[in-house]
Design an enzyme around this catalytic site. Structure first.
Site, mmCIF file in Angstrom:
data_model
loop_
_atom_site.group_PDB
_atom_site.id
_atom_site.type_symbol
_atom_site.label_atom_id
_atom_site.label_comp_id
_atom_site.label_asym_id
_atom_site.label_seq_id
_atom_site.Cartn_x
_atom_site.Cartn_y
_atom_site.Cartn_z
ATOM 1 N N HIS A 24 0.836 -1.207 0.000
ATOM 2 C CA HIS A 24 0.000 0.000 0.000
ATOM 3 C C HIS A 24 0.869 1.255 0.000
ATOM 4 O O HIS A 24 1.887 1.311 0.678
ATOM 5 C CB HIS A 24 -0.942 -0.001 1.205
ATOM 6 C CG HIS A 24 -2.099 -0.923 1.022
ATOM 7 N ND1 HIS A 24 -1.982 -2.291 1.130
ATOM 8 C CD2 HIS A 24 -3.383 -0.678 0.704
ATOM 9 C CE1 HIS A 24 -3.155 -2.843 0.891
ATOM 10 N NE2 HIS A 24 -4.023 -1.888 0.627
ATOM 11 N N PRO A 25 0.417 2.262 -0.735
ATOM 12 C CA PRO A 25 1.183 3.516 -0.777
ATOM 13 C C PRO A 25 0.938 4.364 0.464
ATOM 14 O O PRO A 25 -0.080 4.195 1.147
ATOM 15 C CB PRO A 25 0.603 4.221 -2.013
ATOM 16 C CG PRO A 25 -0.826 3.757 -2.040
ATOM 17 C CD PRO A 25 -0.780 2.316 -1.577
ATOM 18 N N SER A 73 -6.378 3.492 -5.757
ATOM 19 C CA SER A 73 -5.770 4.333 -4.716
ATOM 20 C C SER A 73 -5.835 5.806 -5.089
ATOM 21 O O SER A 73 -6.133 6.661 -4.252
ATOM 22 C CB SER A 73 -4.318 3.923 -4.467
ATOM 23 O OG SER A 73 -4.261 2.697 -3.797
ATOM 24 N N GLU A 133 -9.400 6.982 -4.601
ATOM 25 C CA GLU A 133 -9.758 7.030 -3.182
ATOM 26 C C GLU A 133 -9.104 8.229 -2.498
ATOM 27 O O GLU A 133 -9.763 8.954 -1.743
ATOM 28 C CB GLU A 133 -9.349 5.717 -2.506
ATOM 29 C CG GLU A 133 -10.203 4.539 -2.947
ATOM 30 C CD GLU A 133 -9.551 3.180 -2.778
ATOM 31 O OE1 GLU A 133 -10.199 2.184 -3.151
ATOM 32 O OE2 GLU A 133 -8.410 3.095 -2.286
ATOM 33 N N GLN A 134 -7.821 8.443 -2.757
ATOM 34 C CA GLN A 134 -7.131 9.578 -2.132
ATOM 35 C C GLN A 134 -7.676 10.913 -2.652
ATOM 36 O O GLN A 134 -7.874 11.851 -1.877
ATOM 37 C CB GLN A 134 -5.617 9.471 -2.342
ATOM 38 C CG GLN A 134 -5.012 8.330 -1.538
ATOM 39 C CD GLN A 134 -3.512 8.425 -1.387
ATOM 40 O OE1 GLN A 134 -2.945 9.515 -1.376
ATOM 41 N NE2 GLN A 134 -2.854 7.281 -1.249
ATOM 42 N N PHE A 174 1.250 3.435 6.947
ATOM 43 C CA PHE A 174 -0.023 3.673 7.611
ATOM 44 C C PHE A 174 -1.142 3.326 6.631
ATOM 45 O O PHE A 174 -1.169 3.832 5.508
ATOM 46 C CB PHE A 174 -0.106 5.152 8.005
ATOM 47 C CG PHE A 174 -1.404 5.567 8.629
ATOM 48 C CD1 PHE A 174 -1.679 5.264 9.955
ATOM 49 C CD2 PHE A 174 -2.338 6.288 7.904
ATOM 50 C CE1 PHE A 174 -2.862 5.670 10.545
ATOM 51 C CE2 PHE A 174 -3.524 6.705 8.485
ATOM 52 C CZ PHE A 174 -3.793 6.387 9.810
ATOM 53 N N VAL A 198 -9.830 5.303 3.291
ATOM 54 C CA VAL A 198 -10.168 6.726 3.291
ATOM 55 C C VAL A 198 -11.583 7.047 2.818
ATOM 56 O O VAL A 198 -12.077 8.141 3.081
ATOM 57 C CB VAL A 198 -9.149 7.543 2.451
ATOM 58 C CG1 VAL A 198 -7.747 7.437 3.035
ATOM 59 C CG2 VAL A 198 -9.170 7.152 0.994
#
Length: 171
Positions: free
Chosen positions: A71-72, A88, A91-92, A123, A127
């Site tokens: 995961h980033p 991702s 989502e971000q 982490f 999100v």
């Protein structure tokens, strides 16, 4: 591939097609979809989501750690360089992490670095539906967790990410 599939269509897929379509649900970890695909037919979308989570939870610790590490960082270097997966990135962006001020970006970078130094993995936070403030609050709180608690929390967050992604793709 982000098409929307009926559960009937999902259950009718051959193993290779299932793995191809859902292999990116768990970040850079197609083994989760490959394992879930062997358990079909799914009686419901909820069962499908549950099987993906069970495959992840039943994996050996090394595989789980590799999944977590795949995961980033949130609002991290991968986002800046355009290296995020499509899911991702969406989502971000959906919570505004692609539009942080310089100060906010610096705070995320500091928290990402501190977290990685403390736990040895990024982490993880599902999100969708959150705000940058909720994410920052979780960051601060979780930095104080025991490493094993945080490992399990990361897996729980990945299960939530998998849920959201499957809910977006399967009717």
């Amino acid at each position: 591939m982000t098409s929307n599939y009926s559960l009937e269509a999902v259950n009718a897929l051959d193993v290779a097609s299932f793995a191809d379509i859902f292999g990116d649900i768990a970040e850079h970890s197609p083994w989760v979809a490959e394992g879930a695909g062997l358990v079909r037919p799914f009686p419901s979308r909820e069962d499908m989501i549950s099987v993906f989570a069970q495959v992840m939870q039943a994996a050996e610790r090394d595989a789980q750690l590799a999944l977590i590490r795949a995961h980033p960082d949130l609002a991290g270097k991968a986002a800046l360089s355009g290296e995020l997966t499509e899911d991702s990135k969406n989502e971000q962006a959906g919570v505004g992490l692609d539009q942080l001020s310089a100060e906010e970006f610096a705070r995320f970078t500091d928290l990402n670095n501190r977290y990685l130094e403390s736990f040895g993995f990024p982490f993880i936070f599902a999100v969708k539906g959150a705000t940058k403030f909720m994410i920052l609050e979780a960051f601060e709180k979780r930095l104080n967790n025991d490493p094993e608690v945080e490992f399990q929390t990361a897996l729980e967050q990945i299960a939530r990410i998998i849920r959201f992604r499957l809910e977006d793709r399967v009717q």
